[in-house]
Write a protein that holds these residues in place. Structure first.
Motif, mmCIF file in Angstrom:
data_model
loop_
_atom_site.group_PDB
_atom_site.id
_atom_site.type_symbol
_atom_site.label_atom_id
_atom_site.label_comp_id
_atom_site.label_asym_id
_atom_site.label_seq_id
_atom_site.Cartn_x
_atom_site.Cartn_y
_atom_site.Cartn_z
ATOM 1 N N LYS A 160 0.864 -1.187 0.000
ATOM 2 C CA LYS A 160 0.000 0.000 0.000
ATOM 3 C C LYS A 160 0.896 1.230 0.000
ATOM 4 O O LYS A 160 2.066 1.171 0.355
ATOM 5 C CB LYS A 160 -0.902 0.034 1.254
ATOM 6 C CG LYS A 160 -1.834 -1.137 1.382
ATOM 7 C CD LYS A 160 -2.916 -1.076 0.338
ATOM 8 C CE LYS A 160 -3.897 -2.223 0.539
ATOM 9 N NZ LYS A 160 -4.805 -2.376 -0.562
ATOM 10 N N ARG A 214 -10.621 6.520 -6.852
ATOM 11 C CA ARG A 214 -10.842 6.891 -5.452
ATOM 12 C C ARG A 214 -12.231 6.401 -5.030
ATOM 13 O O ARG A 214 -13.141 7.189 -4.870
ATOM 14 C CB ARG A 214 -10.722 8.402 -5.287
ATOM 15 C CG ARG A 214 -9.319 8.895 -5.453
ATOM 16 C CD ARG A 214 -9.321 10.258 -6.143
ATOM 17 N NE ARG A 214 -7.970 10.741 -6.370
ATOM 18 C CZ ARG A 214 -7.215 10.372 -7.394
ATOM 19 N NH1 ARG A 214 -7.652 9.503 -8.257
ATOM 20 N NH2 ARG A 214 -6.015 10.858 -7.546
ATOM 21 N N LYS A 215 -12.357 5.096 -4.872
ATOM 22 C CA LYS A 215 -13.659 4.508 -4.589
ATOM 23 C C LYS A 215 -14.049 4.595 -3.112
ATOM 24 O O LYS A 215 -15.217 4.629 -2.789
ATOM 25 C CB LYS A 215 -13.686 3.048 -5.052
ATOM 26 C CG LYS A 215 -13.625 2.906 -6.556
ATOM 27 C CD LYS A 215 -13.684 1.467 -6.976
ATOM 28 C CE LYS A 215 -13.660 1.347 -8.486
ATOM 29 N NZ LYS A 215 -13.671 -0.038 -8.936
ATOM 30 N N SER A 216 -13.080 4.612 -2.238
ATOM 31 C CA SER A 216 -13.401 4.644 -0.803
ATOM 32 C C SER A 216 -13.010 5.988 -0.198
ATOM 33 O O SER A 216 -12.198 6.727 -0.764
ATOM 34 C CB SER A 216 -12.655 3.523 -0.069
ATOM 35 O OG SER A 216 -11.265 3.816 -0.034
ATOM 36 N N ARG A 217 -13.576 6.291 0.953
ATOM 37 C CA ARG A 217 -13.217 7.526 1.660
ATOM 38 C C ARG A 217 -11.751 7.515 2.072
ATOM 39 O O ARG A 217 -11.086 8.541 2.035
ATOM 40 C CB ARG A 217 -14.099 7.712 2.891
ATOM 41 C CG ARG A 217 -15.480 8.138 2.566
ATOM 42 C CD ARG A 217 -16.271 8.415 3.808
ATOM 43 N NE ARG A 217 -17.605 8.845 3.448
ATOM 44 C CZ ARG A 217 -18.568 9.024 4.307
ATOM 45 N NH1 ARG A 217 -18.350 8.799 5.586
ATOM 46 N NH2 ARG A 217 -19.754 9.421 3.901
ATOM 47 N N LEU A 218 -11.269 6.353 2.469
ATOM 48 C CA LEU A 218 -9.874 6.238 2.876
ATOM 49 C C LEU A 218 -8.951 6.554 1.704
ATOM 50 O O LEU A 218 -7.968 7.287 1.851
ATOM 51 C CB LEU A 218 -9.590 4.836 3.432
ATOM 52 C CG LEU A 218 -8.173 4.591 3.950
ATOM 53 C CD1 LEU A 218 -7.838 5.560 5.085
ATOM 54 C CD2 LEU A 218 -8.031 3.159 4.416
ATOM 55 N N LYS A 219 -9.262 6.022 0.527
ATOM 56 C CA LYS A 219 -8.452 6.284 -0.663
ATOM 57 C C LYS A 219 -8.517 7.758 -1.048
ATOM 58 O O LYS A 219 -7.514 8.368 -1.413
ATOM 59 C CB LYS A 219 -8.924 5.403 -1.824
ATOM 60 C CG LYS A 219 -8.109 5.531 -3.082
ATOM 61 C CD LYS A 219 -6.739 4.887 -2.932
ATOM 62 C CE LYS A 219 -5.988 4.856 -4.222
ATOM 63 N NZ LYS A 219 -5.733 3.542 -4.743
ATOM 64 N N LYS A 220 -9.691 8.363 -0.935
ATOM 65 C CA LYS A 220 -9.834 9.789 -1.218
ATOM 66 C C LYS A 220 -8.994 10.618 -0.253
ATOM 67 O O LYS A 220 -8.340 11.578 -0.656
ATOM 68 C CB LYS A 220 -11.298 10.214 -1.134
ATOM 69 C CG LYS A 220 -12.143 9.738 -2.284
ATOM 70 C CD LYS A 220 -13.589 10.147 -2.106
ATOM 71 C CE LYS A 220 -14.436 9.558 -3.211
ATOM 72 N NZ LYS A 220 -15.863 9.821 -3.032
#
Length: 131
Positions: free
Chosen positions: A14, A75-81
């Motif tokens: 990651k 950027r599918k998840s809030r964490l990724k965003k």
């Protein structure tokens, strides 16, 4: 000399982008402050985050933008965003700090359509565009 090869490329598969930014900034610090060399021109390829450090050395910076890092991942998840937001802002800000930016025709067309904020730097008269 291979500088910064000991820095990780990822953390448990990651954070590839963050590790790449850190590695480039580390190399830029070495080049400017510890290499003992002066440069007239430095070609920076792909990652613009190191440009502010490289400018401190007094060299002209030529940035070759293959493809904006912003477009390489979803950027599918809030964490990724949340992870990508500061990296995207850093890319937007530092790309315009180069003295000249080289892009291929595909990149120029794509940038104008999809990420105009990256090209705000092109409105600055001190930046030369070559395609």
């Amino acid at each position: 000399t291979c500088v910064g090869d000991w820095l990780p490329r990822h953390v448990f598969h990651k954070g590839y982008a963050l590790c790449a930014y850190i590695r480039m900034i580390y190399v830029a610090i070495y080049v400017v402050y510890f290499s003992g060399r002066q440069f007239d021109v430095i070609v920076c390829d792909q990652i613009s985050a190191c440009i502010p450090v490289l400018r401190r050395g007094g060299a002209k910076i030529l940035f070759y933008c293959h493809f904006p890092d912003q477009l390489l991942t979803e950027r599918k998840s809030r964490l990724k965003k949340a992870y990508r937001w500061p990296l995207d802002k850093l890319e937007e800000k530092t790309t315009g700090m180069a003295d000249a930016i080289l892009v291929n025709c595909f990149m120029l067309v794509l940038s104008k359509r999809r990420i105009p904020q990256l090209l705000t730097c092109l409105r600055n008269d001190s930046v030369e565009i070559t395609t």
